[in-house]
Design an enzyme around this catalytic site. Structure first.
Site, PDB file in Angstrom:
ATOM      1  N   ASN A  22       0.799  -1.231   0.000  1.00 32.10           N
ATOM      2  CA  ASN A  22       0.000   0.000   0.000  1.00 32.10           C
ATOM      3  C   ASN A  22       0.833   1.284   0.000  1.00 32.10           C
ATOM      4  OD1 ASN A  22       0.640  -0.843   2.705  1.00 32.10           O
ATOM      5  ND2 ASN A  22      -0.644   0.815   3.422  1.00 32.10           N
TER       6      ASN A  22
ATOM      7  N   LYS B 196      11.498  -9.167   0.011  1.00 35.36           N
ATOM      8  CA  LYS B 196      10.420  -9.728  -0.810  1.00 35.36           C
ATOM      9  C   LYS B 196       9.362  -8.656  -0.964  1.00 35.36           C
ATOM     10  CE  LYS B 196       6.487 -12.038  -0.216  1.00 35.36           C
ATOM     11  NZ  LYS B 196       5.749 -11.478  -1.347  1.00 35.36           N
TER      12      LYS B 196
ATOM     13  N   GLY C  87       2.515  -6.005   7.005  1.00 35.28           N
ATOM     14  CA  GLY C  87       1.389  -6.673   6.350  1.00 35.28           C
ATOM     15  C   GLY C  87       0.307  -6.984   7.364  1.00 35.28           C
TER      16      GLY C  87
ATOM     17  N   GLU D 281       5.018  -5.027  11.668  1.00 35.47           N
ATOM     18  CA  GLU D 281       4.179  -3.828  11.486  1.00 35.47           C
ATOM     19  C   GLU D 281       2.879  -4.321  10.869  1.00 35.47           C
ATOM     20  OE1 GLU D 281       4.769  -0.676  12.250  1.00 35.47           O
ATOM     21  OE2 GLU D 281       6.837  -0.895  12.886  1.00 35.47           O
ATOM     22  N   LEU D 282       1.815  -4.385  11.666  1.00 34.52           N
ATOM     23  CA  LEU D 282       0.610  -5.096  11.212  1.00 34.52           C
ATOM     24  C   LEU D 282      -0.597  -4.160  11.064  1.00 34.52           C
ATOM     25  CD1 LEU D 282       1.193  -8.222  13.480  1.00 34.52           C
ATOM     26  CD2 LEU D 282       2.024  -7.805  11.157  1.00 34.52           C
TER      27      LEU D 282
ATOM     28  N   CYS E 187      -2.482   1.769   6.910  1.00 33.29           N
ATOM     29  CA  CYS E 187      -2.631   1.025   8.163  1.00 33.29           C
ATOM     30  C   CYS E 187      -3.166   1.904   9.290  1.00 33.29           C
ATOM     31  CB  CYS E 187      -1.306   0.405   8.553  1.00 33.29           C
ATOM     32  SG  CYS E 187       0.025   1.604   8.620  1.00 33.29           S
TER      33      CYS E 187
ATOM     34  N   PHE F 159     -10.825  -5.033  -3.821  1.00 36.67           N
ATOM     35  CA  PHE F 159     -12.105  -4.450  -4.234  1.00 36.67           C
ATOM     36  C   PHE F 159     -13.275  -5.357  -3.793  1.00 36.67           C
ATOM     37  CE2 PHE F 159     -15.226  -4.278  -7.811  1.00 36.67           C
ATOM     38  CZ  PHE F 159     -15.566  -2.933  -7.780  1.00 36.67           C
TER      39      PHE F 159
ATOM     40  N   GLU G 189     -10.382  -4.853  10.090  1.00 40.37           N
ATOM     41  CA  GLU G 189      -9.759  -3.868   9.210  1.00 40.37           C
ATOM     42  C   GLU G 189     -10.331  -4.041   7.798  1.00 40.37           C
ATOM     43  OE1 GLU G 189      -5.605  -4.518   8.227  1.00 40.37           O
ATOM     44  OE2 GLU G 189      -5.225  -2.394   8.486  1.00 40.37           O
TER      45      GLU G 189
ATOM     46  N   PHE H  98      -9.628  -1.763   5.132  1.00 39.33           N
ATOM     47  CA  PHE H  98      -8.589  -1.300   4.203  1.00 39.33           C
ATOM     48  C   PHE H  98      -9.204  -0.730   2.926  1.00 39.33           C
ATOM     49  CE2 PHE H  98      -3.966  -1.781   2.989  1.00 39.33           C
ATOM     50  CZ  PHE H  98      -3.510  -1.170   4.136  1.00 39.33           C
TER      51      PHE H  98
HETATM   52  P1  NAD Z   1      -0.511  -9.387   3.571  1.00 40.91           P
HETATM   53  O1  NAD Z   1      -0.263  -9.863   4.946  1.00 40.91           O
HETATM   54  O2  NAD Z   1      -1.517 -10.082   2.751  1.00 40.91           O
HETATM   55  O3  NAD Z   1       0.855  -9.439   2.729  1.00 40.91           O
HETATM   56  C1  NAD Z   1       1.999  -8.755   3.163  1.00 40.91           C
HETATM   57  C2  NAD Z   1       3.218  -9.496   2.687  1.00 40.91           C
HETATM   58  O4  NAD Z   1       3.291 -10.746   3.349  1.00 40.91           O
HETATM   59  C3  NAD Z   1       3.213  -9.806   1.195  1.00 40.91           C
HETATM   60  O5  NAD Z   1       4.489  -9.605   0.676  1.00 40.91           O
HETATM   61  C4  NAD Z   1       2.814 -11.275   1.173  1.00 40.91           C
HETATM   62  O6  NAD Z   1       3.265 -11.961   0.035  1.00 40.91           O
HETATM   63  C5  NAD Z   1       3.489 -11.782   2.427  1.00 40.91           C
HETATM   64  N1  NAD Z   1       2.937 -13.007   2.994  1.00 40.91           N
HETATM   65  C6  NAD Z   1       1.662 -13.442   2.973  1.00 40.91           C
HETATM   66  N2  NAD Z   1       1.574 -14.634   3.598  1.00 40.91           N
HETATM   67  C7  NAD Z   1       2.824 -14.948   4.035  1.00 40.91           C
HETATM   68  C8  NAD Z   1       3.380 -16.061   4.723  1.00 40.91           C
HETATM   69  N3  NAD Z   1       2.640 -17.107   5.101  1.00 40.91           N
HETATM   70  N4  NAD Z   1       4.688 -16.046   5.006  1.00 40.91           N
HETATM   71  C9  NAD Z   1       5.463 -15.012   4.645  1.00 40.91           C
HETATM   72  N5  NAD Z   1       5.007 -13.940   3.949  1.00 40.91           N
HETATM   73  C10 NAD Z   1       3.686 -13.910   3.663  1.00 40.91           C
HETATM   74  O7  NAD Z   1      -0.834  -7.827   3.686  1.00 40.91           O
HETATM   75  P2  NAD Z   1      -1.079  -6.796   2.495  1.00 40.91           P
HETATM   76  O8  NAD Z   1      -2.441  -7.024   1.937  1.00 40.91           O
HETATM   77  O9  NAD Z   1       0.071  -6.796   1.575  1.00 40.91           O
HETATM   78  O10 NAD Z   1      -1.034  -5.410   3.261  1.00 40.91           O
HETATM   79  C11 NAD Z   1      -2.102  -4.881   3.954  1.00 40.91           C
HETATM   80  C12 NAD Z   1      -1.898  -5.063   5.432  1.00 40.91           C
HETATM   81  O11 NAD Z   1      -0.658  -4.451   5.809  1.00 40.91           O
HETATM   82  C13 NAD Z   1      -2.953  -4.359   6.250  1.00 40.91           C
HETATM   83  O12 NAD Z   1      -3.308  -5.172   7.327  1.00 40.91           O
HETATM   84  C14 NAD Z   1      -2.250  -3.103   6.731  1.00 40.91           C
HETATM   85  O13 NAD Z   1      -2.783  -2.556   7.897  1.00 40.91           O
HETATM   86  C15 NAD Z   1      -0.872  -3.622   6.939  1.00 40.91           C
HETATM   87  N6  NAD Z   1       0.100  -2.528   6.963  1.00 40.91           N
HETATM   88  C16 NAD Z   1       0.685  -2.212   8.147  1.00 40.91           C
HETATM   89  C17 NAD Z   1       1.573  -1.137   8.219  1.00 40.91           C
HETATM   90  C18 NAD Z   1       2.234  -0.776   9.516  1.00 40.91           C
HETATM   91  O14 NAD Z   1       3.231  -0.082   9.477  1.00 40.91           O
HETATM   92  N7  NAD Z   1       1.735  -1.210  10.664  1.00 40.91           N
HETATM   93  C19 NAD Z   1       1.874  -0.408   7.072  1.00 40.91           C
HETATM   94  C20 NAD Z   1       1.254  -0.766   5.880  1.00 40.91           C
HETATM   95  C21 NAD Z   1       0.370  -1.833   5.836  1.00 40.91           C
END
Ligand code: NAD
Length: 478
Positions: free
Chosen positions: A151, A174, A227, A250-251, A284, A332, A381, A383
């Site tokens: 994002n 990655k 993520g 960072e979740l 986030c 979406f 969340e 998003f």
């Molecule tokens: P996601 O968890 O789906 O994916 C994030 C990353 O993790 C991707 O690169 C994905 O390929 C990887 N991933 C997924 N499953 C995995 C596994 N089993 N093992 C290792 N890697 C894996 O999240 P997203 O949709 O990319 O991002 C949105 C989320 O990120 C939201 O929850 C948002 O709040 C959070 N976010 C947090 C911050 C923060 O600083 N706290 C900042 C930005 C986004």
């Protein structure tokens, strides 16, 4: 614009994945394919780890000055190519170039600040034990990894990679499978900035393959992740089952915003609407859960809904567009599902509530008021550009309501009463609180991160840099 790079970046050069497999990425505005990206796998991870391992001894032995200079050059090159980088993210995940301008400037500031801090990383000394001089040393971990969300691709990349490498570590990044293009461009800039081969490696690919291989790799000593809470838990579990690597997370968040009656209601409504509309609700810290005091509830609801609804949809490539599409069809569909579930749970829809255009993944800014507890969007969340506005009566009640979640990333408080604002800020169970603003404070020298299931560890500033050093105690007997 030249065709984007689609190969992996390992050991200072672009290479196809070992399997030769690719995956497509689509433009969320046109729904057309942008590129086929080489898809990394566990074997590519091993090659990248070997490159990072080989690069580590020479890289950590450089003076801090030499590592800092490369980081500063990297910042300069990002500034030079910012329009190209923003255009890649606009086509790849629909981030408007106007929004990415903010992120990229922020990334440049973060790099410069972190690079400056790296001059001043020291240990401690102690003479408290008779006959001894005791000291601590801060030393790099070795090979590290970063797994990124999509994002805010550039700023998430730099917040992890720069403190990691300036501290003397090497890294395998990655990128998100949704946003591989700008990360690969950053790989080209890293090479141009003079980072030696193997110091920064970038893999495109999926979480269950590349992400899982990084999380359980025995030679990676630290991993930093941005993520979802779901993926964060899987990564932590994989780390525990492998080599107990240090994990920073960072979740996600379900960030409350509280409006007390003594604030400037119009200003609060405008600021809250802008905060939630930023990047089409895909940040986030977005304030998706709003609590307005009963005395001003109707006034706030009206002002917020009007300001939130007035969004100019458009191509993310146009500099005047502020509101772009959601990143992809998955996001979406997920947001529309939350909206439908809230409608059927009896939530009161005030504005929006459906897709905004026939083509492209645009969603109308949507406001629900006085939502029943059974609506998932009150707790989870979303998003996306979806607000929930609830009514409250007392300070105690609203604090309890805000804290009634496993998330703890960010919260906002609007009040002119500084004592109340500080009291509430202290009582909220979140890693960050904004008083009279809706998040994204821009304080580049302050730590960023969450409490509870919104993560652990902090990024940015002094704490963000210190996180990339192991600490060693050396005891000298005289
Ligand atoms: P996601 O968890 O789906 O994916 C994030 C990353 O993790 C991707 O690169 C994905 O390929 C990887 N991933 C997924 N499953 C995995 C596994 N089993 N093992 C290792 N890697 C894996 O999240 P997203 O949709 O990319 O991002 C949105 C989320 O990120 C939201 O929850 C948002 O709040 C959070 N976010 C947090 C911050 C923060 O600083 N706290 C900042 C930005 C986004």
């Amino acid at each position: 614009m030249a065709a984007p790079e689609t190969r992996l970046f390992i050991n200072g050069e672009f290479v196809p994945s070992i399997s030769g497999k690719t995956f497509p990425v689509y433009n969320p505005t046109t729904e057309e394919k942008v590129a086929d990206i080489f898809e990394g796998d566990a074997e590519d991870v091993n090659v990248a780890v070997t490159a990072a391992e080989n690069a580590f001894p020479a890289w950590k032995s450089l003076s801090a000055h030499e590592r800092i200079d490369k980081c500063l050059k990297f910042a300069e090159l990002i500034a030079r190519d910012q329009l190209e980088i923003a255009a890649l993210d606009a086509q790849n995940v629909g981030i408007p170039v106007s929004v990415n301008h903010f992120y990229i400037q922020r990334a440049i500031q973060d790099i410069r600040h972190t690079a400056g801090l790296a001059h001043d990383v020291h240990g401690e000394t102690s003479l408290n034990t008779p006959g001894q001089i005791n000291i601590t040393l801060r030393q790099p971990y070795g090979v590290c990894a970063a797994i990124l969300a999509w994002n805010a691709p550039v700023v998430i990349f730099t917040a992890k990679v720069i403190p990691c490498v300036v501290a003397g570590n090497t890294i395998i990044v990655k990128s998100s499978e949704k946003a591989p293009l700008s990360a690969l461009k950053l790989g080209a800039l890293a090479a141009e900035a003079g980072f030696p081969p193997g110091v920064i490696n970038i893999l495109s690919g999926f979480g269950h393959t590349v992400g899982a291989a990084l999380s359980s790799h025995m030679k990676i000593r630290k991993l930093t992740f941005t993520g979802s809470t779901r993926a964060g838990k899987l990564i932590q579990e994989a780390a525990a089952k492998s080599n107990l690597k240090s994990i920073a997370l960072e979740l996600g968040g379900k960030n409350p915003l509280i409006v007390f009656p003594d604030c400037d209601i119009e200003e609060a409504a405008g600021s809250a609407a802008a905060g939630l509309k930023f990047n089409s609700g895909q940040i986030c810290v977005s304030n998706s859960r709003i609590y307005a005091h009963k005395d001003i509830f109707q006034k706030f609801l009206k002002a917020f809904s009007e300001k939130f609804a007035e969004s100019k949809f458009g191509s993310p490539l146009e500099p005047t567009t502020f509101f772009g599409p959601q990143a992809d069809k998955l996001q979406f569909d997920q947001i529309l599902k939350y909206i439908e579930q809230a409608k059927s749970a009896g939530a009161n829809l005030v504005t929006g509530g459906s897709r905004a255009t026939e083509k492209g993944y645009y969603i109308q800014p949507t406001v629900f008021a006085k939502v029943p507890a059974t609506a998932h969007l009150l707790h989870e969340e979303v998003f996306g550009p979806v607000a929930v506005i609830q009514e409250f009566e007392t300070e105690e009640e609203v604090i309890a309501e805000c804290n009634k979640t496993e998330y703890g990333l960010h919260a906002s408080v609007y009040s002119k009463d500084i004592s109340r604002a500080c009291r509430v800020a202290t009582a909220l169970e979140t890693g960050m609180v904004s008083v009279n603003s809706s998040g994204g404070s821009g304080a580049y020298d302050m730590p960023f991160g969450g409490w509870k299931q919104s993560g652990n560890g902090r990024e940015l500033g002094k704490l963000g840099l210190e996180a990339f050093y192991e600490i060693k105690m050396v005891s000298i007997t005289l």
